[in-house]
Design a protein around this motif. Structure first.
Motif, mmCIF file in Angstrom:
data_model
loop_
_atom_site.group_PDB
_atom_site.id
_atom_site.type_symbol
_atom_site.label_atom_id
_atom_site.label_comp_id
_atom_site.label_asym_id
_atom_site.label_seq_id
_atom_site.Cartn_x
_atom_site.Cartn_y
_atom_site.Cartn_z
ATOM 1 N N SER A 86 1.778 12.068 1.713
ATOM 2 C CA SER A 86 3.173 11.764 2.002
ATOM 3 C C SER A 86 3.290 10.943 3.278
ATOM 4 O O SER A 86 2.605 11.210 4.276
ATOM 5 C CB SER A 86 3.980 13.050 2.143
ATOM 6 O OG SER A 86 5.296 12.766 2.576
ATOM 7 N N GLN A 87 4.180 9.947 3.231
ATOM 8 C CA GLN A 87 4.508 9.171 4.417
ATOM 9 C C GLN A 87 5.989 9.318 4.761
ATOM 10 O O GLN A 87 6.580 8.464 5.401
ATOM 11 C CB GLN A 87 4.126 7.706 4.213
ATOM 12 C CG GLN A 87 2.632 7.491 4.065
ATOM 13 C CD GLN A 87 2.225 6.027 4.082
ATOM 14 O OE1 GLN A 87 3.049 5.125 3.950
ATOM 15 N NE2 GLN A 87 0.940 5.774 4.242
ATOM 16 N N GLY B 286 0.777 -1.229 0.000
ATOM 17 C CA GLY B 286 0.000 0.000 0.000
ATOM 18 C C GLY B 286 0.806 1.275 0.000
ATOM 19 O O GLY B 286 0.238 2.366 0.097
ATOM 20 N N VAL B 287 2.123 1.167 -0.120
ATOM 21 C CA VAL B 287 2.992 2.342 -0.130
ATOM 22 C C VAL B 287 3.667 2.440 -1.494
ATOM 23 O O VAL B 287 4.208 1.454 -2.013
ATOM 24 C CB VAL B 287 4.062 2.266 0.972
ATOM 25 C CG1 VAL B 287 4.998 3.472 0.896
ATOM 26 C CG2 VAL B 287 3.404 2.198 2.344
ATOM 27 N N ILE C 80 4.767 7.274 -0.298
ATOM 28 C CA ILE C 80 3.474 7.909 -0.535
ATOM 29 C C ILE C 80 2.364 6.880 -0.350
ATOM 30 O O ILE C 80 2.496 5.739 -0.812
ATOM 31 C CB ILE C 80 3.426 8.495 -1.966
ATOM 32 C CG1 ILE C 80 4.501 9.592 -2.124
ATOM 33 C CG2 ILE C 80 2.050 9.020 -2.301
ATOM 34 C CD1 ILE C 80 4.738 10.003 -3.550
ATOM 35 N N ASP C 81 1.296 7.284 0.306
ATOM 36 C CA ASP C 81 0.139 6.406 0.442
ATOM 37 C C ASP C 81 -0.431 6.148 -0.950
ATOM 38 O O ASP C 81 -0.865 7.076 -1.634
ATOM 39 C CB ASP C 81 -0.909 7.062 1.334
ATOM 40 C CG ASP C 81 -2.062 6.133 1.691
ATOM 41 O OD1 ASP C 81 -2.623 5.506 0.764
ATOM 42 O OD2 ASP C 81 -2.415 6.063 2.873
ATOM 43 N N ALA C 82 -0.431 4.891 -1.384
ATOM 44 C CA ALA C 82 -0.846 4.556 -2.749
ATOM 45 C C ALA C 82 -2.335 4.734 -2.974
ATOM 46 O O ALA C 82 -2.794 4.755 -4.116
ATOM 47 C CB ALA C 82 -0.437 3.116 -3.086
ATOM 48 N N ALA C 83 -3.102 4.886 -1.903
ATOM 49 C CA ALA C 83 -4.548 5.083 -2.036
ATOM 50 C C ALA C 83 -4.933 6.554 -2.052
ATOM 51 O O ALA C 83 -5.854 6.951 -2.776
ATOM 52 C CB ALA C 83 -5.280 4.370 -0.896
ATOM 53 N N THR C 84 -4.216 7.379 -1.282
ATOM 54 C CA THR C 84 -4.624 8.767 -1.116
ATOM 55 C C THR C 84 -3.648 9.787 -1.687
ATOM 56 O O THR C 84 -4.009 10.943 -1.894
ATOM 57 C CB THR C 84 -4.812 9.086 0.373
ATOM 58 O OG1 THR C 84 -3.534 9.033 1.031
ATOM 59 C CG2 THR C 84 -5.768 8.107 1.034
#
Length: 297
Positions: A136-137, A116-117, A129-133
């Motif tokens: 930034s992570q 998911g990242v 990066i959050d792959a859904a939204t």
């Protein structure tokens, strides 16, 4: 039966459709050069769509929902830490889902999604990066790097290549560490994890390398100058792009055949990726993304 992708001797002139900004259809003429060796059961790349409106696009990754992430260096100097880079998101048909899915990057290149990242190679490190939204992570900064280029997952690890130093780094959310380097990796570019092996391309000698671990390295093929992305062909073999404007087929026994040549048209062929039987290639110039389908018997 082993699958090979070799074009017919005629030029491939195919309609292209889709495109994010503006939505339009386009046509592209791509000349497929004659294969050096006559191989039965010839195959070809069929153009599915060409999307336009990007700013120095370089890398592609498959999103969890089946769409595509495309990295954009953005306007200006590709080596500057200017925050002008961003990631776009395209639907599977090439239409735009989000022009700026994620922003604030410097010069994003290769990408991969894991758990998911979205991990993105940037000029000074690897952004998460959050792959859904698209949120930034954080970013893992890597000291001393010169040109972070491609990203892959191999044996559960996230790896990133540095074209400037001929090295590969391992990245975790907690930091980065040296993974491997070699004097034979001058201009290392594409990396792709595939089971027990890591596939590597180099720009200087145009090599495609099979690496199984320290001291366990085999050159599959060479001579593809400025080699960039590498993808697996369903059934066997490889596709390798050379960023000045070529796509090569490499057979399992290392025979290289030129499939696509767009240098005369000013269309670059950058970080090629293969997802099933679909080939996605960002074209840094003229700012397009091309989708091909592997076809034939």
């Amino acid at each position: 039966m082993r699958t090979l992708i070799i074009p017919s001797l005629a030029a491939l002139v195919l309609a292209a459709c889709g495109g994010p900004t503006p939505e339009e259809t386009a046509e592209v003429a791509v000349v497929a050069e004659e294969a050096e060796t006559a191989i039965p059961e010839a195959r070809a790349l069929e153009l599915v769509w060409m999307a336009s409106g990007f700013e120095q696009p370089e890398g592609a990754a498959l999103a969890p929902d089946g769409s595509y992430f495309i990295s954009n260096i953005g306007p200006g100097d590709s080596g500057a830490l200017d925050g002008n880079g961003y990631v776009s998101k395209l639907k599977a048909d090439g239409s735009l889902e989000a022009a700026r899915f994620a922003e604030g990057l410097h010069a994003p290149t290769g990408m991969v999604v894991k758990d998911g990242v979205l991990y993105v190679a940037d000029r000074d490190g690897v952004a998460m990066i959050d792959a859904a939204t698209g949120a930034s992570q954080g970013k893992v900064l890597i000291e001393g790097v010169q040109f972070l280029n491609d990203v892959t997952e191999w044996k559960g690890d996230i790896l990133v290549s540095d074209s400037g130093t001929g090295a590969i780094h391992k990245v975790t959310p907690d930091g980065a560490s040296p993974f491997a380097s070699s004097a034979d990796w001058a201009g290392i570019n594409g990396i792709l994890g595939d089971g027990d092996r890591l596939l590597i391309t180099t720009m200087t000698d145009g090599k495609l390398i099979d690496m199984r671990g320290p001291g366990a390295e085999t050159v599959i093929a060479a001579g593809m100058k400025d080699a960039d992305g590498v993808g697996l062909v369903p059934g066997g073999g490889y596709l390798v792009s050379s960023w000045p404007g070529e796509i090569h087929h490499v057979s399992e026994d290392g025979v290289v055949s030129l499939m696509v040549d767009t240098k005369a048209d000013g269309i670059l062929q950058n970080d090629l990726s293969v997802f099933g039987n679909v080939v996605i290639v960002p074209n840094w110039e003229p700012g397009t993304v091309t989708a091909w389908k592997i076809v034939g018997q």
